[in-house]
Design an enzyme around this catalytic site. Structure first.
Site, PDB file in Angstrom:
ATOM      1  N   GLY A  18       1.057 -22.021  65.967  1.00 28.23           N
ATOM      2  CA  GLY A  18       1.221 -22.198  64.671  1.00 28.23           C
ATOM      3  C   GLY A  18       0.526 -24.114  65.246  1.00 28.23           C
ATOM      4  N   ARG A  19      -0.834 -24.566  64.803  1.00 27.14           N
ATOM      5  CA  ARG A  19      -1.327 -26.103  64.478  1.00 27.14           C
ATOM      6  C   ARG A  19      -1.349 -26.825  63.601  1.00 27.14           C
ATOM      7  NH1 ARG A  19      -5.658 -26.297  68.513  1.00 27.14           N
ATOM      8  NH2 ARG A  19      -4.060 -25.893  70.287  1.00 27.14           N
ATOM      9  N   GLY A  20      -0.839 -28.046  63.231  1.00 27.45           N
ATOM     10  CA  GLY A  20      -0.485 -28.506  62.113  1.00 27.45           C
ATOM     11  C   GLY A  20      -1.276 -30.360  62.878  1.00 27.45           C
ATOM     12  N   GLY A  21      -1.030 -30.652  61.334  1.00 23.44           N
ATOM     13  CA  GLY A  21      -1.877 -32.429  61.726  1.00 23.44           C
ATOM     14  C   GLY A  21      -0.975 -32.694  62.089  1.00 23.44           C
ATOM     15  N   MET A  22       0.585 -32.622  62.331  1.00 24.59           N
ATOM     16  CA  MET A  22       1.920 -33.622  63.231  1.00 24.59           C
ATOM     17  C   MET A  22       1.667 -32.499  64.466  1.00 24.59           C
ATOM     18  SD  MET A  22       2.439 -35.839  61.459  1.00 24.59           S
ATOM     19  CE  MET A  22       4.827 -36.198  62.400  1.00 24.59           C
ATOM     20  N   GLU A  24       2.275 -28.997  67.230  1.00 23.34           N
ATOM     21  CA  GLU A  24       2.300 -27.550  67.715  1.00 23.34           C
ATOM     22  C   GLU A  24       3.223 -26.770  67.409  1.00 23.34           C
ATOM     23  OE1 GLU A  24      -1.180 -27.440  71.208  1.00 23.34           O
ATOM     24  OE2 GLU A  24       1.178 -27.750  71.383  1.00 23.34           O
ATOM     25  N   VAL A  25       3.127 -25.754  67.034  1.00 19.47           N
ATOM     26  CA  VAL A  25       4.466 -25.410  66.601  1.00 19.47           C
ATOM     27  C   VAL A  25       4.897 -23.918  67.690  1.00 19.47           C
ATOM     28  CG1 VAL A  25       6.008 -23.463  64.782  1.00 19.47           C
ATOM     29  CG2 VAL A  25       4.362 -25.549  64.552  1.00 19.47           C
ATOM     30  N   LYS A  40       9.058 -27.408  66.840  1.00 21.41           N
ATOM     31  CA  LYS A  40       7.960 -28.195  66.789  1.00 21.41           C
ATOM     32  C   LYS A  40       7.738 -29.452  67.502  1.00 21.41           C
ATOM     33  CE  LYS A  40       5.269 -30.267  62.203  1.00 21.41           C
ATOM     34  NZ  LYS A  40       5.032 -30.476  61.342  1.00 21.41           N
ATOM     35  N   ASP A 141       3.194 -33.097  49.495  1.00 20.91           N
ATOM     36  CA  ASP A 141       1.553 -32.472  50.002  1.00 20.91           C
ATOM     37  C   ASP A 141       1.813 -30.543  49.888  1.00 20.91           C
ATOM     38  OD1 ASP A 141      -0.819 -32.174  51.273  1.00 20.91           O
ATOM     39  OD2 ASP A 141       0.071 -31.470  53.272  1.00 20.91           O
TER      40      ASP A 141
END
Length: 748
Positions: A18-22, A24-25, A40, A141
Site C-alpha cells: 500500500g501507499r498512502g499520504g504518509m 508506504e506499507v 509503514k 479523518d
C-alpha cells in the site's frame, strides 16, 4: 527502497502492499519473533522539498507513531514498534487480513451492506471511538478506506496519521494548519470545513457519513464537485437514509441523522451515549431483534438516488455524477487510490512491471479482470504519483499505459486518449510545455474525430492546448483557442455552467497578457458576477476571479480600487478557508503591495510582520512565500527610513533565498539588490556598487544583456558610479544601456 531490505537489523521488507499520504506499507517479517507484520515507512522525499518541509513531515510521522502505539484496543490496529533506520522512519503494525469498507462496497458493486452487518460495524466502531476519545485522541479523518473488517469479522480503525491529541492542540495546529488542510471532503464535519474547533464530536459526524454510505451505497452528499460536497455538509440536510433504503429500521435512521447534525451540540454527546442508543435500537421489537428480520440482500429500495429531494445547490448540479468517494477505494480506472491502506489492490507491483506481456490475453478483458483491469490499476497509480507531485514518474507510467492501451484497444479508444491526456498533463506540470502541447493537440484531434468537436472531453483537451500555448508565450494563439472553446462550451453546456465560466475566466486574463487591460477588466467583472450568481459570492472560483481583477486594477494604476478588492477577497477567504490558508495569505500579501503603492508604509509594515509570522507558522521559515513576506517587510522598513533594520532583513532574506532557491534565482537577485539599495542609503556606496554589479552580472548571464531586468541593473550600477564621482565610467555604462535598448526595440 528495494525488496528484502532489512530495517534496523530486524524487519525484512518483503512486498509493498500500500501507499498512502504518509508513506508506504510493506508486508514484512519480524526476524526476531518469526512473525508477519506490516511496516509503514516514511515516503522518500525528493530534492524538490526543502528542509523545513522534511522536518515537519518527519515530526508528523513520529507523532503518529507515538499516538498509535499508545492505543490498545481490539478495534484499533495494533502498533508493535517504531523507530528510525538511517533516513527512514518506520512504524511496525499487525498485518491485517481483510477488506476496508470501501473495498467491501466495491466488491458489492457499490450496493449497500446488509442491515445486520451495518449494525455490527456501527457497534464495533463506536466502542473503538469511545476508547480513543477517552485517551484524548481525535482521529479527524475517519472514512471507509481507514476502516478494515478482518477475516474473523473484527472491525479495526487504521491510520491515525492526522489524529489530534487533546492535550497538545497547539502542536498539531502547527503541523496541520486550518481544518481545511486535513480530512477527506465526503466525510468532513462542518466545523472542519469552517476551520472551527474540532473535538471528538467531529469523529461522530464522520462516523455518521461512514454509516450513511454503507447503509445506502453512497455518501450523504454524493456530488462530483468537491466544493458542492463541502457546501452540502455545511448547509444542506442529508436525504433520509430510508428514502433510499426502506428496509432500514427507523431507530438506525434516527441515529445516523443525529450523527449528521450540523451543530456538534445536536449530535450524541459522546461515543458512550451513542453506544447506549445502538444497544437500545438492537432490543427486540415485535418478537425480533432489530436488524434480524430485515432483508440481508443489501438492495436499496425503489426510491433510489433519482428520487432524492432537490438540494439547495445550483441548478447545474442536478444529474451530476459524483464518482467514487474522495480517497476511498475506487472502481478500476476511476482515479487515484486513497491515502490510507486502501491501495492494497491497486498499487501492487503489477503496474511497475511495464507493459502487460506476461501471459496476459491479447484482447480486452471483461469485468472479472485481465489486461484492462491491470492497465486501469496502473493508470490509477500514475494519477497517484501526480497527486504526490512526482510528475516525471507519472508521465512515464501514463506513457507506458497509453502504448499498451493503444495496442489492446486502438489508438482512438477513450481510455487510450485519457492516458495520452494524463501524460501531457504530467509533462506540463514537470516543466515541459512544448511536449505537453504536442500531446494535448494529439488528444484534441482524436477526440474531435471520435466524440465530436463540442464534446466536453474534446473541449477540455483543446482548452489545455490553449493553456500550454500561453505558457510558451504564444498568447495570441492561446486566445484564439480559448475563444473557440468558449463558443463550444456555451453551445454544449450553456453560458452559466461552471466549465463555461472557467473558460471565460481564462479568456479574460489572456487579454491581460496581450496588453488589453481595459478589455480584461470588463470581461473579468462579468465572469465574477456570473460566478457569484451560480456558485456563490464566497466560492473559491468566484474569489479567484475577483483576486485577478484586483491585479488588473493595480496594473491600470487604480490602486485604491485594487486595495479594496484584495482586502475583500482576503476577508472572504479567511471566513471560508481559514485565516492561515495559502490562498488567504496570498491575498493578504497583495493587500500589503497595495498599501505600499499608496504610500501607507506603516500599515504595510504591520501587515507584513503578521504575514511573515503566519507563513513561518504554517509553512516554515525557509518557505519561498515566507521569504517573500519578509522581503516586503524589509522594503517597507526602508520606506520608513529604518535603513539599518532594512539592511539586516535584506541580508537574511538574500542568504535564505540563495540557500533555498539558488544564487541566480530572480527572487534571490531581487533581495541582493535590496541589500545594495540599503547600503546606498546608509552612504556605503562602494559596498553598494559591488552589490549592484554582482546582480547585473548575474542577470546578464541568466537573462541576456538586453533583458529589461539586466538593463535596469546596469542603470543602478551607473547611478552608483555617479555617487562615487566616477562620472566617465557612469557615462560609458549609460551609453551601453541606451544602445542595447535601441537594439532591443529594433528587433521588436
Amino acid at each position: 527502497m528495494v525488496e528484502s531490505r532489512l530495517i534496523q537489523g530486524r524487519y525484512r521488507l518483503l512486498e509493498r502492499i500500500g501507499r498512502g499520504g504518509m508513506g508506504e506499507v510493506w508486508r514484512s517479517r519480524d526476524e526476531s519473533l518469526g512473525r508477519q507484520v506490516a511496516v509503514k515507512c516514511l515516503k522518500p522525499v525528493g530534492p524538490q522539498h526543502d528542509a523545513s518541509f522534511l522536518r515537519v513531515l518527519r515530526e508528523r510521522f513520529r507523532r503518529e507513531a507515538r499516538v498509535a502505539a499508545a492505543l490498545q484496543h481490539r478495534g484499533i490496529t495494533v502498533v508493535h514498534d517504531f523507530g528510525e533506520d538511517g533516513d527512514t522512519l518506520f512504524l511496525v503494525m499487525e498485518l491485517l487480513t481483510g477488506r476496508n469498507l470501501s473495498q467491501l462496497l466495491d466488491d458489492n458493486r457499490r450496493e449497500p451492506l446488509p442491515v445486520t452487518d451495518i449494525v455490527e460495524i456501527a457497534e464495533q466502531l463506536t466502542a473503538a471511538l469511545a476508547y480513543t476519545h477517552e485517551q484524548a485522541v481525535v482521529h479527524r479523518d475517519l472514512k471507509p478506506a481507514n476502516i478494515v473488517r478482518t477475516a474473523d469479522g473484527t472491525v479495526k480503525i487504521c491510520d491515525f496519521g492526522i489524529a489530534r491529541l487533546g492535550d497538545d492542540i497547539g502542536f498539531t495546529a502547527r503541523l496541520t494548519g486550518t481544518g481545511m488542510a486535513m480530512g477527506t471532503p465526503h466525510y468532513m464535519s462542518p466545523e472542519q470545513i469552517g476551520a472551527g474547533t474540532v473535538d471528538h464530536r467531529s469523529d461522530l459526524y464522520s462516523l455518521g457519513c461512514v454509516l450513511y454510505e454503507i447503509t445506502t451505497g453512497v455518501p450523504p452528499f454524493d456530488l462530483g464537485d468537491a466544493w458542492a460536497v463541502l457546501i452540502g455538509h455545511r448547509d444542506t440536510a442529508p436525504e433520509p437514509p430510508r428514502d433510499r433504503r426502506p428496509d432500514l429500521p427507523e431507530a438506525y435512521e434516527r441515529i445516523v441523522l443525529d450523527l449528521l447534525a450540523k451543530d456538534p451540540d445536536d449530535r450524541p454527546r459522546d461515543a458512550a451515549e451513542l453506544g447506549k442508543r445502538l444497544a437500545d435500537a438492537r432490543r427486540p421489537q415485535g418478537g425480533h431483534p432489530t436488524g434480524a428480520a430485515a432483508s440481508t440482500d443489501g438492495a436499496p429500495g425503489a426510491d433510489g438516488p433519482e428520487s432524492a429531494p432537490t438540494q439547495r445547490l445550483p441548478s447545474w448540479t442536478r444529474g451530476m455524477t459524483g464518482g467514487s468517494p474522495a480517497n476511498g477505494a475506487r472502481p478500476a480506472g476511476s482515479g487515484p487510490p486513497g491515502h490510507g491502506l486502501d491501495a492494497l489492490d491497486a498499487l501492487t507491483d503489477a503496474w511497475t512491471r511495464g507493459p502487460a506481456t506476461r501471459g496476459e490475453a491479447s484482447a480486452p478483458a471483461g469485468p472479472a479482470g485481465g489486461p484492462r483491469t491491470t492497465l486501469a490499476a496502473r493508470h490509477a497509480a500514475g494519477l497517484a504519483l501526480g497527486g504526490q507531485g512526482r510528475w516525471a514518474a507519472a508521465a512515464d507510467v501514463h506513457r507506458a499505459v497509453a502504448a499498451e492501451r493503444a495496442r489492446l484497444l486502438g489508438p482512438d479508444h477513450p481510455d487510450t486518449l485519457t492516458s495520452h491526456f494524463e501524460e501531457a498533463r504530467a509533462l506540463d506540470r514537470s516543466g515541459h510545455p512544448a511536449a505537453a502541447l504536442t500531446g494535448y493537440e494529439r488528444v484534441a484531434a482524436a477526440r474531435t474525430r471520435s466524440l465530436g468537436a463540442d464534446h466536453p472531453d474534446t473541449l477540455t483537451a483543446r482548452l489545455e492546448t490553449g493553456h500550454a500555448l500561453g505558457r510558451l508565450g504564444r498568447h495570441f494563439e492561446a486566445h484564439q483557442v480559448c475563444a473557440a472553446v468558449l463558443s463550444g462550451r456555451t453551445r454544449a453546456l450553456g453560458p452559466d455552467h461552471p466549465d463555461t465560466l472557467s473558460c471565460r475566466h481564462h479568456l479574460a486574463f489572456n487579454l491581460r497578457r496581450l496588453g488589453r487591460l481595459e478589455d480584461c477588466h470588463a470581461m473579468a467583472r462579468e465572469v465574477a458576477e456570473a460566478r457569484a450568481r451560480v456558485l456563490g459570492e464566497r466560492h473559491p472560483e468566484t474569489l479567484r476571479t475577483r483576486y485577478e481583477i484586483a491585479g488588473v486594477l493595480g496594473q491600470l494604476g487604480r490602486w485604491e480600487e485594487a486595495l479594496r478588492g484584495y482586502r475583500e477577497v482576503a476577508d472572504a477567504r479567511a471566513g471560508t478557508l481559514g485565516p492561515d490558508h495559502p490562498d488567504t495569505l496570498a491575498a493578504r500579501y497583495e493587500v500589503g503591495i497595495g498599501l505600499g503603492r499608496l504610500g501607507r508604509s506603516a500599515e504595510a509594515l504591520a501587515l507584513y510582520r503578521d504575514l511573515a509570522a503566519a507563513r513561518t507558522r504554517v509553512q516554515g521559515a525557509d518557505d519561498p512565500e515566507t521569504l517573500r513576506a519578509r522581503h516586503g517587510l524589509g522594503v517597507n522598513l526602508g520606506r520608513l527610513g529604518c535603513w539599518e533594520e532594512a539592511l539586516a532583513e535584506a541580508n537574511e532574506v538574500a542568504a535564505a533565498r540563495g540557500r533555498v532557491l539558488g544564487a541566480d534565482h530572480p527572487d534571490t537577485l531581487v533581495s541582493r539588490r535590496e541589500v545594495a539599495v540599503a547600503l546606498g542609503w546608509l552612504g556605503r556606496w562602494a559596498d553598494a556598487l559591488g552589490g549592484y554589479r554582482q546582480v547585473a552580472d548575474a542577470r546578464e548571464r541568466v537573462l541576456g544583456a538586453a533583458h529589461p531586468d539586466a538593463l535596469a541593473s546596469r542603470g543602478d550600477q551607473a547611478q552608483c558610479l555617479e555617487q562615487l564621482g566616477r562620472t566617465a565610467e557612469a557615462v560609458a555604462l549609460y551609453r551601453r544601456v541606451a544602445t542595447l535598448r535601441q537594439e532591443r526595440a529594433a528587433r521588436r
